[in-house]
Motif scaffolding. Structure first.
Motif, PDB file in Angstrom:
ATOM      1  N   ASN A 141       0.835  -1.213   0.000  1.00 20.69           N
ATOM      2  CA  ASN A 141       0.000   0.000   0.000  1.00 20.69           C
ATOM      3  C   ASN A 141       0.864   1.256   0.000  1.00 20.69           C
ATOM      4  OD1 ASN A 141      -2.735  -0.673  -0.103  1.00 20.69           O
ATOM      5  ND2 ASN A 141      -2.770  -1.241   2.068  1.00 20.69           N
ATOM      6  N   THR A 142       1.932   1.206   0.767  1.00 12.72           N
ATOM      7  CA  THR A 142       2.831   2.369   0.844  1.00 12.72           C
ATOM      8  C   THR A 142       3.461   2.630  -0.528  1.00 12.72           C
ATOM      9  OG1 THR A 142       3.343   1.487   3.035  1.00 12.72           O
ATOM     10  CG2 THR A 142       4.627   3.378   2.298  1.00 12.72           C
ATOM     11  N   ALA A 143       3.787   1.552  -1.240  1.00 11.00           N
ATOM     12  CA  ALA A 143       4.397   1.700  -2.568  1.00 11.00           C
ATOM     13  C   ALA A 143       3.377   2.277  -3.566  1.00 11.00           C
ATOM     14  CB  ALA A 143       4.922   0.350  -3.054  1.00 11.00           C
ATOM     15  N   ILE A 144       2.132   1.805  -3.483  1.00 10.92           N
ATOM     16  CA  ILE A 144       1.091   2.335  -4.390  1.00 10.92           C
ATOM     17  C   ILE A 144       0.934   3.843  -4.140  1.00 10.92           C
ATOM     18  CG2 ILE A 144      -1.369   2.287  -5.006  1.00 10.92           C
ATOM     19  CD1 ILE A 144      -1.390  -0.650  -3.881  1.00 10.92           C
ATOM     20  N   ARG A 145       0.873   4.193  -2.863  1.00  9.70           N
ATOM     21  CA  ARG A 145       0.718   5.616  -2.489  1.00  9.70           C
ATOM     22  C   ARG A 145       1.855   6.449  -3.084  1.00  9.70           C
ATOM     23  NH1 ARG A 145       3.286   8.411   1.630  1.00  9.70           N
ATOM     24  NH2 ARG A 145       2.141  10.142   2.606  1.00  9.70           N
ATOM     25  N   ALA A 183      16.896  -5.430   0.146  1.00  7.85           N
ATOM     26  CA  ALA A 183      15.680  -5.926   0.810  1.00  7.85           C
ATOM     27  C   ALA A 183      14.479  -5.710  -0.095  1.00  7.85           C
ATOM     28  CB  ALA A 183      15.472  -5.197   2.131  1.00  7.85           C
ATOM     29  N   THR A 184      13.534  -6.612  -0.004  1.00  8.40           N
ATOM     30  CA  THR A 184      12.278  -6.445  -0.740  1.00  8.40           C
ATOM     31  C   THR A 184      11.244  -5.834   0.207  1.00  8.40           C
ATOM     32  OG1 THR A 184      11.705  -8.717  -0.132  1.00  8.40           O
ATOM     33  CG2 THR A 184      12.691  -8.385  -2.304  1.00  8.40           C
ATOM     34  N   ILE A 185      10.209  -5.234  -0.354  1.00  3.12           N
ATOM     35  CA  ILE A 185       9.193  -4.590   0.476  1.00  3.12           C
ATOM     36  C   ILE A 185       8.378  -5.662   1.213  1.00  3.12           C
ATOM     37  CG2 ILE A 185       7.090  -3.162   0.417  1.00  3.12           C
ATOM     38  CD1 ILE A 185       8.348  -1.801  -2.114  1.00  3.12           C
ATOM     39  N   GLY A 186       8.350  -5.575   2.512  1.00  2.58           N
ATOM     40  CA  GLY A 186       7.599  -6.535   3.333  1.00  2.58           C
ATOM     41  C   GLY A 186       8.500  -7.458   4.133  1.00  2.58           C
ATOM     42  N   PRO A 238       3.227  -2.111   8.069  1.00  2.00           N
ATOM     43  CA  PRO A 238       4.643  -2.159   7.678  1.00  2.00           C
ATOM     44  C   PRO A 238       5.551  -1.399   8.650  1.00  2.00           C
ATOM     45  CG  PRO A 238       3.354  -0.811   6.141  1.00  2.00           C
ATOM     46  CD  PRO A 238       2.385  -1.458   7.066  1.00  2.00           C
ATOM     47  N   THR A 239       6.761  -1.909   8.825  1.00  3.64           N
ATOM     48  CA  THR A 239       7.734  -1.236   9.699  1.00  3.64           C
ATOM     49  C   THR A 239       8.208   0.059   9.035  1.00  3.64           C
ATOM     50  OG1 THR A 239       9.537  -2.425   8.636  1.00  3.64           O
ATOM     51  CG2 THR A 239       8.625  -3.402  10.649  1.00  3.64           C
ATOM     52  N   CYS A 240       8.898   0.874   9.813  1.00  3.54           N
ATOM     53  CA  CYS A 240       9.445   2.128   9.282  1.00  3.54           C
ATOM     54  C   CYS A 240      10.332   1.832   8.074  1.00  3.54           C
ATOM     55  CB  CYS A 240      10.226   2.833  10.381  1.00  3.54           C
ATOM     56  SG  CYS A 240      11.034   4.323   9.802  1.00  3.54           S
ATOM     57  N   GLN A 241      11.197   0.800   8.231  1.00  2.10           N
ATOM     58  CA  GLN A 241      12.123   0.467   7.145  1.00  2.10           C
ATOM     59  C   GLN A 241      11.373   0.115   5.862  1.00  2.10           C
ATOM     60  OE1 GLN A 241      15.531  -1.820   8.453  1.00  2.10           O
ATOM     61  NE2 GLN A 241      15.514  -2.944   6.517  1.00  2.10           N
ATOM     62  N   ARG A 285       8.331   1.054   5.052  1.00  5.93           N
ATOM     63  CA  ARG A 285       7.615   2.243   4.533  1.00  5.93           C
ATOM     64  C   ARG A 285       8.567   3.172   3.772  1.00  5.93           C
ATOM     65  NH1 ARG A 285       3.573   4.066   9.467  1.00  5.93           N
ATOM     66  NH2 ARG A 285       3.209   1.961  10.244  1.00  5.93           N
ATOM     67  N   VAL A 286       9.765   3.330   4.326  1.00  3.30           N
ATOM     68  CA  VAL A 286      10.729   4.215   3.648  1.00  3.30           C
ATOM     69  C   VAL A 286      11.166   3.573   2.324  1.00  3.30           C
ATOM     70  CG1 VAL A 286      13.006   5.310   3.806  1.00  3.30           C
ATOM     71  CG2 VAL A 286      11.502   5.271   5.813  1.00  3.30           C
TER      72      VAL A 286
END
Ligand code: ATP
Length: 328
Positions: free
Chosen positions: A22-26, A141-144, A265-268, A270-271
């Motif tokens: 979701n963070t990536a879509i945003r 790292a991959t997202i998630g 998602p963690t801060c890492q 999300r960033v």
């Protein structure tokens, strides 16, 4: 400034869900708005492209999702997209909606689909690695992945409370498909007695010796982390074989399963998702295609999609050594 040729891009999430999608879509939607191009959200991965299920997204359409796990666009494994007829329908809708490029958030399967689609119809695309498994080459790292790791160690911390109270040996299975990144890192972070991963040749004898040593060292309980892709056997078979050798042990098995896929998602993450979303849009505007946006040594890098699909991240031998030393 946006290149004249790019006016409208589509974004989709495909394959297994992961926290941070979701963070990536945003990030993709807002970067499009920032660069004055339109963004179309495609529902359920390639399925939405085939069925023309898509709608325009603006900056406010993606409010309050930065912290939500899963993907509000939904994701799917589309069998139809694997067929030439399915991809033809997808391309017709791509043209009908006047899309110029795609951002594909997913794993190596989703990237393979995008690559085939590009070869057939010259559809420009940029991939963003969204999977908890961390099995994609071209990004540290991959997202998630980070969120999944934190979920696993929180769960194992709880299991440890029970293990120590009852003098039990727990076998804990974690996700990761054919890769042992989640198992190895969560095993170190949760103080596992042994960590079994597909990248390392494990033997039952060694596992039993480790448990024997731990008993001799005065440990009353142990946690063994097993990657779901472990080649020596599944978590139940390993527990059974251990019970046979040590009938006096109180052995339990926990399969963590899908709790590893969900959560905020963690801060890492999300960033990471925010940076890669912006990087994907910028790459498209620069005329790039067939690349995956990733982060290496904290810098955005673009990897040819074929490499991202075919190559694999290697397990760090130093981590294996650290796990072994600290299990003394
Ligand atoms: P995860 O790593 O979480 O499993 P993934 O992206 O690898 O995610 P897959 O199920 O392998 O997940 O692939 C997602 C979708 O990509 C498939 O359902 C299919 O629609 C498309 N796809 C995968 N491989 C191909 C292919 N060879 N040709 C066309 N489409 C493909």
């Amino acid at each position: 400034m946006a290149k004249k040729s790019i006016k409208k891009i589509g974004v989709l999430t495909s394959g297994g869900d992961s926290p941070g999608m979701n963070t990536a879509i945003r990030a993709v939607v807002r970067a499009c708005s920032y660069y004055n191009i339109q963004c179309i959200g495609i529902k359920e991965g390639y399925h939405g492209l085939i069925n023309n299920d898509m709608s325009e997204l603006g900056p406010r359409s993606v409010k309050h999702i930065i912290n939500r796990g899963g993907t509000f666009l939904k994701t799917a494994r589309s069998q139809e997209f694997r067929t030439p007829e399915g991809r033809k329908k997808a391309f017709e809708n791509f043209k009908l909606n006047e899309l110029d490029a795609l951002v594909v958030i997913g794993g190596d399967g989703s990237f393979t689909g995008a690559s085939v689609f590009h070869k057939e119809f010259e559809v420009p695309f940029i991939g963003i690695p969204g999977t908890i498994d961390n099995d994609i080459f071209g990004t540290d790292a991959t997202i998630g992945y980070d969120t999944a790791l934190n979920t696993v160690i929180e769960a194992i911390d709880r299991i440890r409370d029970s293990a120590t109270s009852h003098n039990r040996v727990f076998f804990v299975e974690v996700m990761g498909r054919d890769a042992g990144f989640i198992a190895l890192n969560s095993g170190i972070a949760s103080g596992a007695q042994d960590i079994l991963i597909p990248e390392k040749k494990d033997s039952l004898e060694e596992l039993l010796q480790t448990l024997e040593r731990s008993q001799q060292a005065g440990k009353n309980s142990s946690i063994i982390v097993v990657a779901e892709g472990e080649e020596l056997g599944n978590v139940y078979d390993l527990a059974k074989a251990t019970q046979k050798k040590f009938p006096e042990y109180d052995i339990r098995v926990t399969v963590l399963g899908h709790i590893q896929r969900g959560g905020s998602p963690t801060c890492q993450d999300r960033v990471l998702a925010s940076r890669l979303g912006v990087a994907a849009v910028e790459a498209i505007l620069e005329g790039k295609s067939n690349l995956m946006a990733g982060l290496r040594s904290n810098k955005v890098v673009y990897t040819p999609i074929e490499e991202a699909i075919k190559k694999h991240n290697q397990i760090d031998e130093e981590l294996i050594k650290v796990a072994k030393i600290l299990a003394i």
